[in-house]
Design a protein around this motif. Structure first.
Motif, mmCIF file in Angstrom:
data_model
loop_
_atom_site.group_PDB
_atom_site.id
_atom_site.type_symbol
_atom_site.label_atom_id
_atom_site.label_comp_id
_atom_site.label_asym_id
_atom_site.label_seq_id
_atom_site.Cartn_x
_atom_site.Cartn_y
_atom_site.Cartn_z
ATOM 1 N N GLU A 249 -64.072 -31.521 67.586
ATOM 2 C CA GLU A 249 -64.058 -30.866 66.280
ATOM 3 C C GLU A 249 -64.874 -29.578 66.288
ATOM 4 O O GLU A 249 -64.478 -28.579 65.685
ATOM 5 N N LYS B 209 -62.911 -26.940 68.130
ATOM 6 C CA LYS B 209 -61.809 -26.485 67.266
ATOM 7 C C LYS B 209 -62.317 -25.470 66.246
ATOM 8 O O LYS B 209 -61.713 -24.415 66.050
ATOM 9 N N GLY C 294 -55.458 -28.627 66.832
ATOM 10 C CA GLY C 294 -56.180 -29.776 67.357
ATOM 11 C C GLY C 294 -56.754 -29.502 68.724
ATOM 12 O O GLY C 294 -56.325 -28.584 69.426
ATOM 13 N N ASP D 79 -58.103 -31.892 72.147
ATOM 14 C CA ASP D 79 -58.352 -33.162 72.826
ATOM 15 C C ASP D 79 -59.288 -32.898 73.993
ATOM 16 O O ASP D 79 -59.024 -32.021 74.816
#
Length: 117
Positions: free
Chosen positions: A11, A14, A37, A39
């Motif tokens: 997060e 991002k 997003g 990952d």
């Protein structure tokens, strides 16, 4: 506990990438890009960044080329802003989920129109 940390790191990456792409990058190839997003692998060595690019297929590919060219700069800036021992390697991919969702929505509306007739 490791899952919780990777989620927090993803997060934060991002958020920082969104700000960097909007304000710091001056490459004309990069169009209107939204980070949808991130990952991160469990060992925090790689981060797959999913992007939504406004425009046709050519503008998507140009934006990817521009971001790949700026990969070193982005990784350095993330390393400065997020205090990690090793900054993850950034891998950029186009997010197909928005197009997939709109296609499903169109199919469902076609079925409902067909059912009404």
């Amino acid at each position: 506990m490791a899952k919780n940390r990777t989620g927090r790191v993803a997060e934060q990456i991002k958020k920082e990438l969104s700000l960097l792409i909007q304000s710091e990058l001056k490459d004309p190839r990069i169009g209107f890009v939204t980070v949808t997003g991130v990952d991160v692998t469990n060992d925090l060595s790689q981060a797959t960044v999913y992007l939504s690019v406004f425009g046709d297929e050519e503008s998507k590919q140009n934006s990817l080329k521009g971001l790949d060219k700026a990969n070193g700069f982005l990784r350095t800036e993330i390393g400065k802003r997020i205090r990690l021992r090793h900054t993850p390697e950034l891998i950029f991919k186009i997010d197909q989920s928005i197009a997939y969702g709109s296609r499903i929505e169109k199919l469902l509306s076609d079925i409902s129109e067909e059912h009404e007739n």
